[in-house]
Design a protein around this motif. Structure first.
Motif, mmCIF file in Angstrom:
data_model
loop_
_atom_site.group_PDB
_atom_site.id
_atom_site.type_symbol
_atom_site.label_atom_id
_atom_site.label_comp_id
_atom_site.label_asym_id
_atom_site.label_seq_id
_atom_site.Cartn_x
_atom_site.Cartn_y
_atom_site.Cartn_z
ATOM 1 N N VAL A 150 0.838 -1.200 0.000
ATOM 2 C CA VAL A 150 0.000 0.000 0.000
ATOM 3 C C VAL A 150 0.875 1.252 0.000
ATOM 4 O O VAL A 150 0.603 2.228 -0.722
ATOM 5 C CB VAL A 150 -0.953 -0.002 1.210
ATOM 6 C CG1 VAL A 150 -1.682 1.343 1.323
ATOM 7 C CG2 VAL A 150 -1.958 -1.132 1.102
ATOM 8 N N ALA A 151 1.941 1.249 0.805
ATOM 9 C CA ALA A 151 2.833 2.402 0.864
ATOM 10 C C ALA A 151 3.515 2.644 -0.482
ATOM 11 O O ALA A 151 3.642 3.795 -0.935
ATOM 12 C CB ALA A 151 3.890 2.180 1.953
ATOM 13 N N VAL A 152 3.942 1.576 -1.138
ATOM 14 C CA VAL A 152 4.565 1.714 -2.463
ATOM 15 C C VAL A 152 3.565 2.273 -3.466
ATOM 16 O O VAL A 152 3.900 3.122 -4.305
ATOM 17 C CB VAL A 152 5.116 0.348 -2.934
ATOM 18 C CG1 VAL A 152 5.590 0.433 -4.381
ATOM 19 C CG2 VAL A 152 6.255 -0.102 -2.032
ATOM 20 N N LEU A 153 2.320 1.821 -3.388
ATOM 21 C CA LEU A 153 1.279 2.333 -4.286
ATOM 22 C C LEU A 153 1.060 3.824 -4.059
ATOM 23 O O LEU A 153 0.917 4.600 -5.023
ATOM 24 C CB LEU A 153 -0.019 1.559 -4.068
ATOM 25 C CG LEU A 153 -1.247 2.042 -4.853
ATOM 26 C CD1 LEU A 153 -0.992 2.005 -6.351
ATOM 27 C CD2 LEU A 153 -2.471 1.206 -4.493
ATOM 28 N N LEU A 188 -2.881 -4.842 -5.588
ATOM 29 C CA LEU A 188 -1.982 -3.732 -5.272
ATOM 30 C C LEU A 188 -0.781 -3.708 -6.212
ATOM 31 O O LEU A 188 -0.351 -2.636 -6.673
ATOM 32 C CB LEU A 188 -1.509 -3.847 -3.825
ATOM 33 C CG LEU A 188 -2.589 -3.662 -2.754
ATOM 34 C CD1 LEU A 188 -2.027 -3.990 -1.366
ATOM 35 C CD2 LEU A 188 -3.129 -2.239 -2.776
ATOM 36 N N ILE A 189 -0.229 -4.868 -6.512
ATOM 37 C CA ILE A 189 0.913 -4.939 -7.426
ATOM 38 C C ILE A 189 0.503 -4.498 -8.827
ATOM 39 O O ILE A 189 1.230 -3.770 -9.515
ATOM 40 C CB ILE A 189 1.490 -6.364 -7.446
ATOM 41 C CG1 ILE A 189 2.112 -6.695 -6.087
ATOM 42 C CG2 ILE A 189 2.531 -6.526 -8.556
ATOM 43 C CD1 ILE A 189 2.484 -8.151 -5.922
ATOM 44 N N GLY A 190 -0.681 -4.944 -9.283
ATOM 45 C CA GLY A 190 -1.149 -4.542 -10.600
ATOM 46 C C GLY A 190 -1.359 -3.044 -10.708
ATOM 47 O O GLY A 190 -0.987 -2.426 -11.716
ATOM 48 N N ALA A 191 -1.954 -2.438 -9.682
ATOM 49 C CA ALA A 191 -2.182 -0.991 -9.702
ATOM 50 C C ALA A 191 -0.866 -0.228 -9.724
ATOM 51 O O ALA A 191 -0.694 0.732 -10.499
ATOM 52 C CB ALA A 191 -3.012 -0.586 -8.481
ATOM 53 N N THR A 192 0.084 -0.645 -8.897
ATOM 54 C CA THR A 192 1.387 0.025 -8.868
ATOM 55 C C THR A 192 2.119 -0.131 -10.192
ATOM 56 O O THR A 192 2.710 0.820 -10.706
ATOM 57 C CB THR A 192 2.242 -0.548 -7.723
ATOM 58 O OG1 THR A 192 1.544 -0.406 -6.487
ATOM 59 C CG2 THR A 192 3.575 0.176 -7.635
ATOM 60 N N ALA A 193 2.080 -1.332 -10.757
ATOM 61 C CA ALA A 193 2.785 -1.578 -12.009
ATOM 62 C C ALA A 193 2.225 -0.735 -13.144
ATOM 63 O O ALA A 193 2.979 -0.194 -13.970
ATOM 64 C CB ALA A 193 2.704 -3.065 -12.370
ATOM 65 N N LEU A 194 0.904 -0.583 -13.214
ATOM 66 C CA LEU A 194 0.317 0.200 -14.295
ATOM 67 C C LEU A 194 0.629 1.689 -14.128
ATOM 68 O O LEU A 194 0.900 2.389 -15.113
ATOM 69 C CB LEU A 194 -1.193 -0.025 -14.346
ATOM 70 C CG LEU A 194 -1.924 0.590 -15.542
ATOM 71 C CD1 LEU A 194 -1.285 0.164 -16.858
ATOM 72 C CD2 LEU A 194 -3.402 0.221 -15.531
ATOM 73 N N ILE A 195 0.611 2.191 -12.891
ATOM 74 C CA ILE A 195 0.999 3.594 -12.663
ATOM 75 C C ILE A 195 2.437 3.827 -13.103
ATOM 76 O O ILE A 195 2.744 4.810 -13.797
ATOM 77 C CB ILE A 195 0.834 3.962 -11.177
ATOM 78 C CG1 ILE A 195 -0.640 4.030 -10.795
ATOM 79 C CG2 ILE A 195 1.496 5.312 -10.888
ATOM 80 C CD1 ILE A 195 -0.862 4.316 -9.320
ATOM 81 N N LEU A 196 3.333 2.930 -12.702
ATOM 82 C CA LEU A 196 4.746 3.105 -13.038
ATOM 83 C C LEU A 196 4.983 2.972 -14.545
ATOM 84 O O LEU A 196 5.813 3.689 -15.115
ATOM 85 C CB LEU A 196 5.594 2.082 -12.278
ATOM 86 C CG LEU A 196 5.622 2.268 -10.755
ATOM 87 C CD1 LEU A 196 6.466 1.175 -10.105
ATOM 88 C CD2 LEU A 196 6.163 3.645 -10.384
#
Length: 347
Positions: free
Chosen positions: A31-34, A300-308
């Motif tokens: 969550v923090a990484v996101l 959470l990993i999918g959301a972070t990966a798409l933002i990045l």
């Protein structure tokens, strides 16, 4: 004289709770990484903005150039990236669980192909002339393809993992061929379709997120319901049935979740490949096979990966930008191949 039988002391409650504590801490770290990725997406781009400028745009906008960039351009696409990344990440984890193959992806059900075919039909008929209208065509095509695959795979002995995979691949091939035949015969349709097919969050506003949000919420609810059933299914259909699980119901609920989540993602941003595959696999390596932990982690990993991926596309594109779907394919696919070669991928 009575002799007491020695008993093995019970594990301290703290020790028994350690795995849950570690997994909770890992989820909080994700969550923090996101959150950091979300903030970076608002601050970075062709014009870099400081934390103060971003905060000013969010809480006390006065219409300056920086405020317009943050509120009207970067914030909507970042919110869309979170929603769609969450959906595709969870769909990938569910797909891998139901097929018992860590290399499976939602596209194997023909969902992306169904959405693409419907969009092409809408473009050729001249009724899908905007992002908002394209969303509804893609959503309808994705859902029809998903439940069509389930219906075909259920004939005979039922919707087994192998049957779902083979039926989905066949339907995807058929719909892909039909889509190609249409776009190759119509240059105008091909020109409009290629911008949607690359997979991107650019140009997607909060209105698009609002249109697919109801379907995403239903899909997320079905995924939560399916999590514990999926834990039993990983033991094998016979064992799961012996424990009282309705195999047909569990498969149908899981397929409904995969279809709705993937349809929402494809409808909003086009067919973004590899994201569900990567998120599900990384989450499984971090949290193991317990779907109660695995499914939210994959989201959470999918959301972070798409933002990045979207952020990297903006930073390396100069005056223009590289679409998120292209970035995920270029950067993610080779990395995933390396991981697969070093580790076993069977569930």
């Amino acid at each position: 004289m009575s002799s007491a039988v020695p008993t093995r002391p019970a594990l301290p409650p703290v020790r028994a709770a350690r795995p849950a504590v570690r997994r909770t801490a890992a989820l909080l770290a994700l969550v923090a990484v996101l959150v950091l990725a979300f903030a970076a997406s608002l601050a970075l781009g062709s014009r870099w903005l400081g934390p103060g400028a971003v905060w000013h745009a969010l809480v006390s906008s006065d219409g300056s150039d920086a405020d317009v960039i943050v509120r009207d351009l970067r914030l909507p696409r970042t919110v869309v990236a979170v929603l769609i990344g969450l959906c595709l990440g969870i769909a990938g984890a569910l797909m891998q669980g139901h097929t018992r193959n860590a290399l499976a992806e939602p596209g194997i059900f023909g969902v992306s192909s169904g959405a693409a075919f419907a969009v092409v039909l809408g473009l050729q008929l001249g009724v899908a002339d905007s992002v908002s209208s394209t969303v509804w065509f893609a959503l309808a095509g994705a859902l029809v393809a998903t439940f069509g695959v389930q219906r075909l795979a259920s004939r005979g002995s039922g919707a087994t993992p192998v049957g779902l995979a083979l039926t989905g691949a066949a339907v995807a091939a058929l719909l892909g061929a039909l889509t190609s035949s249409i776009v190759l015969l119509d240059a105008d349709t091909l020109d409009a379709y290629r911008f949607w097919a690359v997979g991107s969050v650019a140009g997607r506003g909060l209105d698009v997120a609002g249109q697919v949000l109801p379907f995403a919420l239903v899909g997320l609810a079905l995924a939560a319901i399916n999590a514990r059933d999926l834990d039993l299914l990983t033991l094998g259909d016979d064992v799961a049935a012996g424990l009282g699980l309705s195999i047909r119901r569990a498969r149908l609920v899981g397929l409904g979740a995969i279809g709705l989540l993937t349809a929402a993602g494809v409808a909003a941003c086009g067919p973004i490949g590899f994201l569900g595959l990567l998120a599900g696999h990384v989450a499984r390596r971090m949290f193991g096979a317990r779907n109660v932990w695995l499914i939210p982690a994959a989201g959470l990993i999918g959301a972070t990966a798409l933002i990045l991926a979207d952020l990297v596309g903006r930073l390396v594109g100069g005056a223009g930008e590289v679409q998120a779907g292209v970035v995920l394919g270029i950067v993610g696919a080779p990395l995933f191949v390396i991981v697969v070669r070093r580790r076993a991928v069977a569930l």
